[in-house]
Design a protein around this motif. Structure first.
Motif, PDB file in Angstrom:
ATOM      1  N   TRP A   1      85.015  21.134 -31.161  1.00 51.32           N
ATOM      2  CA  TRP A   1      83.991  19.905 -31.020  1.00 51.32           C
ATOM      3  C   TRP A   1      83.320  19.832 -29.669  1.00 51.32           C
ATOM      4  O   TRP A   1      82.076  19.493 -29.602  1.00 51.32           O
TER       5      TRP A   1
ATOM      6  N   GLU B   1      77.366  24.425 -34.485  1.00 49.94           N
ATOM      7  CA  GLU B   1      77.597  23.576 -35.792  1.00 49.94           C
ATOM      8  C   GLU B   1      77.210  24.313 -36.910  1.00 49.94           C
ATOM      9  O   GLU B   1      76.446  25.422 -36.629  1.00 49.94           O
TER      10      GLU B   1
ATOM     11  N   ASN C   1      80.298  20.620 -44.902  1.00 48.33           N
ATOM     12  CA  ASN C   1      80.498  19.913 -43.657  1.00 48.33           C
ATOM     13  C   ASN C   1      82.063  19.931 -43.213  1.00 48.33           C
ATOM     14  O   ASN C   1      82.837  20.422 -44.163  1.00 48.33           O
TER      15      ASN C   1
ATOM     16  N   GLY D   1      87.155  18.899 -37.627  1.00 49.11           N
ATOM     17  CA  GLY D   1      86.045  20.206 -37.184  1.00 49.11           C
ATOM     18  C   GLY D   1      86.791  21.308 -38.265  1.00 49.11           C
ATOM     19  O   GLY D   1      86.393  22.253 -37.600  1.00 49.11           O
TER      20      GLY D   1
END
Length: 322
Positions: free
Chosen positions: A110, A115, A179, A184
């Motif tokens: 994170w 991403e 996602n 994460g």
């Protein structure tokens, strides 16, 4: 007698200090077959401090490899697009049409500047029915892309997952857009799946999984620190043959030229001193260093000879015959 040998001892030591061939700079603009530009770097002090130690160049016996390190593993970087701020990684345990295998979790830190991009995850050998799979309480399987499951299950490599060819697709899930969970991660154990095939692009062959581009696309973002250097300093450094980096502990911008010589702006002065337009030579040049060294050696020898004569006079004055 020993004092008379002093100049020759000094000369021998100086000859042993011949200038060595210049070494590669600590920061390089390539790693393996990949061009490495800001904000990425090949090691500590290279590129942006936000991207180290996530991305670095690993030196292997056969070749160098740019890798991304996260809390779930280390992943080779196969391509970088500096225009779209994306890169593609190839997890060692990912599946493709020609090689399927159980996979551990995949995750990003994170705190890092990365991403997920637009990759599609084809989850394999899941507990049926896959329509019940959720992440953060939302269903993840895209029924409109179920044809990708049928194509993957037609690959002979499904046998390595314990599945027969052309298995029912109710054990497969096309996770797109993908996602990560609250940790994460793509948590395959929690989803009840054995492996995943990340598809970065179907290319011009949407019905031929042997020709898809496999890998996980990631986006990277730049903070204020990076934008300042990119907009004002780094392009000038790179255009003059330098590699952008930073110094510690202040993290101040550094332009790495050749042989480890750094400046706070660009490599123009370095290039002018070398009489070149690139950054492959050392600075100062080896010939200049040798000339300076030779001159310094003559000065030292002359000083030693003078000291030797002074010592001999002193010894005679006190009654000692050297």
């Amino acid at each position: 007698m020993e004092h008379a040998l002093l100049p020759f001892v000094i000369l021998t030591l100086l000859l042993d200090l011949r200038p060595a061939e210049s070494l590669d700079p600590a920061c390089r603009n390539t790693c393996g077959s990949l061009a490495v530009k800001y904000p990425f770097g090949t090691g500590y002090g290279c590129g942006s401090p936000r991207f180290h130690p996530y991305v670095t160049c690993v030196h292997g016996q056969d070749r160098d490899e740019l890798v991304l390190a996260t809390h779930t593993g280390t992943y080779p970087v196969t391509s970088i697009s500096y225009t779209t701020s994306t890169l593609i990684i190839s997890p060692p345990c990912m599946s493709t049409c020609t090689s399927m295998k159980p996979s551990p979790n995949l995750g990003l830190d994170w705190s890092g500047p990365f991403e997920l991009g637009s990759s599609t995850f084809v989850l394999l050998d899941c507990n049926p029915p896959t329509t019940s799979l959720t992440v953060k309480g939302s269903p993840i399987c895209d029924p409109s892309s179920s044809n990708l499951c049928a194509l993957m299950y037609a690959c002979p490599a499904v046998l390595t997952l314990g599945l027969p060819p052309f298995s029912p697709t109710n054990t497969c899930c096309v996770y797109s857009p993908a996602n990560f969970d609250s940790k994460g991660e793509l948590n395959l154990q929690a989803l009840g799946c054995s492996g995943y095939a990340p598809v970065a692009s179907l290319g011009d062959n949407p019905t031929d999984p042997t020709r898809w581009e496999y890998g996980v696309e990631l986006k990277y973002t730049q903070g204020a620190f990076d934008r300042n250097h990119m907009d004002t300093k780094c392009p000038t450094c790179e255009n003059t043959g330098g590699v952008c980096g930073y110094g510690s502990p202040s993290l101040a911008f550094v332009c790495v030229c050749g042989a480890g010589y750094n400046t706070s702006t660009d490599c123009n002065i370095y290039n002018q001193a070398e009489g070149i337009t690139g950054s492959s030579a050392s600075f100062p040049s080896r010939m200049n260093r040798w000339s300076n060294l030779s001159y310094s050696g003559l000065v030292l020898i002359a000083a030693a000879c003078s000291m030797n004569q002074s010592l001999r006079r002193l010894f005679f004055q006190v009654g000692i015959n050297p």
